[in-house]
Design a protein around this motif. Structure first.
Motif, PDB file in Angstrom:
ATOM      1  N   LEU A 139     -31.469  -4.323   6.326  1.00  0.00           N
ATOM      2  CA  LEU A 139     -30.726  -4.137   7.720  1.00  0.00           C
ATOM      3  C   LEU A 139     -31.564  -5.039   8.843  1.00  0.00           C
ATOM      4  CD1 LEU A 139     -29.871  -0.410   8.285  1.00  0.00           C
ATOM      5  CD2 LEU A 139     -28.185  -2.611   8.514  1.00  0.00           C
ATOM      6  N   ALA A 140     -32.983  -4.836   8.430  1.00  0.00           N
ATOM      7  CA  ALA A 140     -34.019  -5.722   9.168  1.00  0.00           C
ATOM      8  C   ALA A 140     -33.936  -7.135   8.859  1.00  0.00           C
ATOM      9  CB  ALA A 140     -35.570  -5.209   8.891  1.00  0.00           C
ATOM     10  N   ILE A 145     -32.095 -12.589  10.834  1.00  0.00           N
ATOM     11  CA  ILE A 145     -31.108 -13.906  10.498  1.00  0.00           C
ATOM     12  C   ILE A 145     -30.115 -14.170  11.774  1.00  0.00           C
ATOM     13  CG2 ILE A 145     -29.602 -14.986   9.157  1.00  0.00           C
ATOM     14  CD1 ILE A 145     -30.962 -13.855   6.472  1.00  0.00           C
ATOM     15  N   ASN A 146     -29.542 -13.079  12.060  1.00  0.00           N
ATOM     16  CA  ASN A 146     -28.358 -13.248  13.111  1.00  0.00           C
ATOM     17  C   ASN A 146     -29.146 -13.633  14.455  1.00  0.00           C
ATOM     18  OD1 ASN A 146     -25.513 -12.621  12.163  1.00  0.00           O
ATOM     19  ND2 ASN A 146     -26.788 -11.017  10.951  1.00  0.00           N
ATOM     20  N   CYS A 147     -30.274 -12.804  14.659  1.00  0.00           N
ATOM     21  CA  CYS A 147     -30.907 -13.255  15.785  1.00  0.00           C
ATOM     22  C   CYS A 147     -31.466 -14.856  16.081  1.00  0.00           C
ATOM     23  CB  CYS A 147     -32.272 -12.578  16.145  1.00  0.00           C
ATOM     24  SG  CYS A 147     -31.713 -10.894  16.648  1.00  0.00           S
ATOM     25  N   ILE A 300     -23.053  -6.993  11.609  1.00  0.00           N
ATOM     26  CA  ILE A 300     -24.391  -7.112  12.575  1.00  0.00           C
ATOM     27  C   ILE A 300     -24.089  -8.107  13.917  1.00  0.00           C
ATOM     28  CG2 ILE A 300     -26.410  -8.008  12.727  1.00  0.00           C
ATOM     29  CD1 ILE A 300     -27.026  -6.677   9.869  1.00  0.00           C
ATOM     30  N   LEU A 301     -23.245  -8.982  13.524  1.00  0.00           N
ATOM     31  CA  LEU A 301     -22.870 -10.186  14.311  1.00  0.00           C
ATOM     32  C   LEU A 301     -21.752  -9.755  15.319  1.00  0.00           C
ATOM     33  CD1 LEU A 301     -23.662 -13.061  15.329  1.00  0.00           C
ATOM     34  CD2 LEU A 301     -22.002 -14.042  13.854  1.00  0.00           C
ATOM     35  N   PRO A 330     -26.339 -12.740  21.484  1.00  0.00           N
ATOM     36  CA  PRO A 330     -27.001 -11.659  22.396  1.00  0.00           C
ATOM     37  C   PRO A 330     -27.788 -10.972  21.286  1.00  0.00           C
ATOM     38  CG  PRO A 330     -24.802 -10.882  21.435  1.00  0.00           C
ATOM     39  CD  PRO A 330     -24.810 -12.582  21.184  1.00  0.00           C
ATOM     40  N   THR A 331     -28.908 -11.789  21.508  1.00  0.00           N
ATOM     41  CA  THR A 331     -30.247 -11.127  20.763  1.00  0.00           C
ATOM     42  C   THR A 331     -30.586  -9.770  20.982  1.00  0.00           C
ATOM     43  OG1 THR A 331     -31.745 -12.290  22.030  1.00  0.00           O
ATOM     44  CG2 THR A 331     -30.975 -13.719  20.220  1.00  0.00           C
TER      45      THR A 331
END
Length: 446
Positions: A139-140, A145-147, A300-301, A330-331
């Motif tokens: 998850l981390a 990566i998405n951020c 997650i995204l 949206p970080t």
């Protein structure tokens, strides 16, 4: 306004029927089907009831797909449960949906999927590390990566979906035509785990696995002909998922038997191990682990857009409405969601998370279904609403869907008050917190 609106740039209408079908199937099929047959078998001790639970869940999902498809056809410019609930009832209902999506439903589902990844990852490499620790690390990494704005492209997502389907087809083929395991000395399941009570308990993992058809409504604005292709894609996609799920469940029951199925945490690996030894178990474990990562990355995204919308509506922390000007994601919302999912993964076991999530998830499914009754009543005042998708045999089928969802929610809370009760408590807390964020301006129209 500092942050650009997501709706400022027109969406490209490039998706057709095949895309809609793949989106529906990809949104539903995660990793739960590779684990949940065992959870179902712990609650019902006959093959008929095991398969019956998956068929009942499939019918509920199919009706739900029609309901969401009509909602998308009625409001093609506004996608998602948050907007449906906001417009049908009151902003507080939409807020409570977003609130529980962050703290219960989405994050709990992500935690459950991450735990499955950790379980099969440890199975693949023979690690003695806790599956919860592996889940938290996954998850981390995906949150980070998405951020950064690095998201899987369409080709990568297609490859991950293909791996997932290959794993399912392989499991079905081995289960339906491979050798059957015999274990005459197996310990019998408790006699009080069958019947209606057991079937009611079994519906939690079943609906957890079937959840996700509603996400197809988010992309209606990117379809060339959403009024035609989205309903067809929902129908074809959900029927395809029902077929896959029932066949996977049948494969597990046929090879392992209900008793041994109930005693394992990795039923897919056990089926493959029986047919091909450790090599077969490793192959299926690798396929499941990879497909779960793809499912997690997409989750997650996607969901942070709801929290972002809540902040822009003035009913959530202002910082959550921040859109990174460089990556345009949206970080803050993504990080917040990742932290919540990690906490759930570290503090709960998979079976506990199922009950924690399903009790609230199906509650809002029912409310969304009921919103269709409200929108239909409003449309009766208009002279014509055009030719559009309609739920077959409405309002009977819609009412059955609503009542079935609420019955499962109540049953889950009654039978698992400790786990499901936590979700209910978070829901109640949201109702008390809502006035702190409420602003006088009316919600934005997307």
């Amino acid at each position: 306004m500092d942050n650009p609106e997501p709706g400022d740039v027109p969406l490209a209408r490039r998706l057709g029927l095949f895309d809609a079908t793949m989106i529906v199937m990809g949104g539903i099929i995660g990793a739960g089907i590779f684990v949940n047959p065992a959870v179902v078998a712990r609650n019902v001790h006959t093959a008929t009831l095991v398969l019956g639970a998956w068929l009942i869940g499939g019918v509920i999902a199919l009706i739900g797909a029609f309901v969401y498809a009509e909602l998308a056809a009625l409001r093609p410019r506004v996608g998602g449960q948050y907007a449906y609930l906001r417009d049908a009832y009151h902003p507080i209902v939409a807020f409570l949906y977003g609130w529980t999506l962050l703290l219960v439903v989405q994050t709990g589902g992500m935690a459950g999927a991450a735990i499955i990844f950790g379980r099969y990852f440890c199975e693949l490499f023979g690690l003695s590390v806790s599956e919860q620790v592996v889940a938290t690390l996954a998850l981390a990494i995906l949150t980070a990566i998405n951020c950064l704005g690095v998201r899987a492209g369409s080709n990568v997502q297609s490859v991950l979906m293909l791996i997932k389907l290959v794993a399912i087809v392989l499991l079905i083929g081995v289960g339906c035509f491979g050798p059957v395991k015999t274990n005459l000395g197996a310990v019998e399941l408790p006699t009080d785990s069958g019947g209606f009570a057991g079937l009611a308990r079994a519906m939690a993992p079943v609906l957890f696995a079937y959840g996700g058809w509603q996400t197809a409504s988010f992309v209606s604005g990117e379809m060339r002909d959403p009024r035609r292709d989205l309903p067809r894609g929902l129908l074809i996609g959900v029927i395809g998922v029902i077929l896959c799920y029932v066949l996977v469940s049948y494969s597990c029951v046929r090879v392992l038997g209900v008793v041994d199925l109930a005693r394992t945490n990795v039923p897919a690996s056990e089926v493959m191990r029986h047919a091909f030894g450790e090599r077969g178990a490793q192959v299926i474990a690798a396929g499941i682990a990879i497909s779960t990562l793809g499912f997690l990355s997409q989750s997650i995204l996607t969901a942070p857009r709801v929290y972002y919308a809540m902040a822009r509506d003035g009913v959530f922390f202002k910082a959550v409405g921040h859109l990174d000007p460089r990556t345009r994601v949206p970080t803050v919302a993504i990080v917040l969601q990742g932290l919540c999912a990690a906490v759930i993964a570290l503090t709960g076991k998979y079976d506990q998370i199922l009950n924690y999530v399903v009790a609230i998830d199906v509650l809002f499914f029912g409310l969304t279904g009921a919103s269709l009754l409200i929108f239909r009543a409003r449309l009766q005042k208009e002279t014509s609403d055009g030719e559009r998708l309609r739920v077959p045999w409405h309002p009977v089928t819609t009412s059955v869907f609503v009542l079935a969802c609420w019955a499962i929610s109540i049953s889950t809370v009654a039978q698992f008050p400790r786990n499901a009760g936590v979700g209910v408590g978070i829901l109640a807390a949201g109702a008390l917190i809502y006035p702190l964020w409420r602003r006088s301006p009316s919600p934005r129209e997307d």
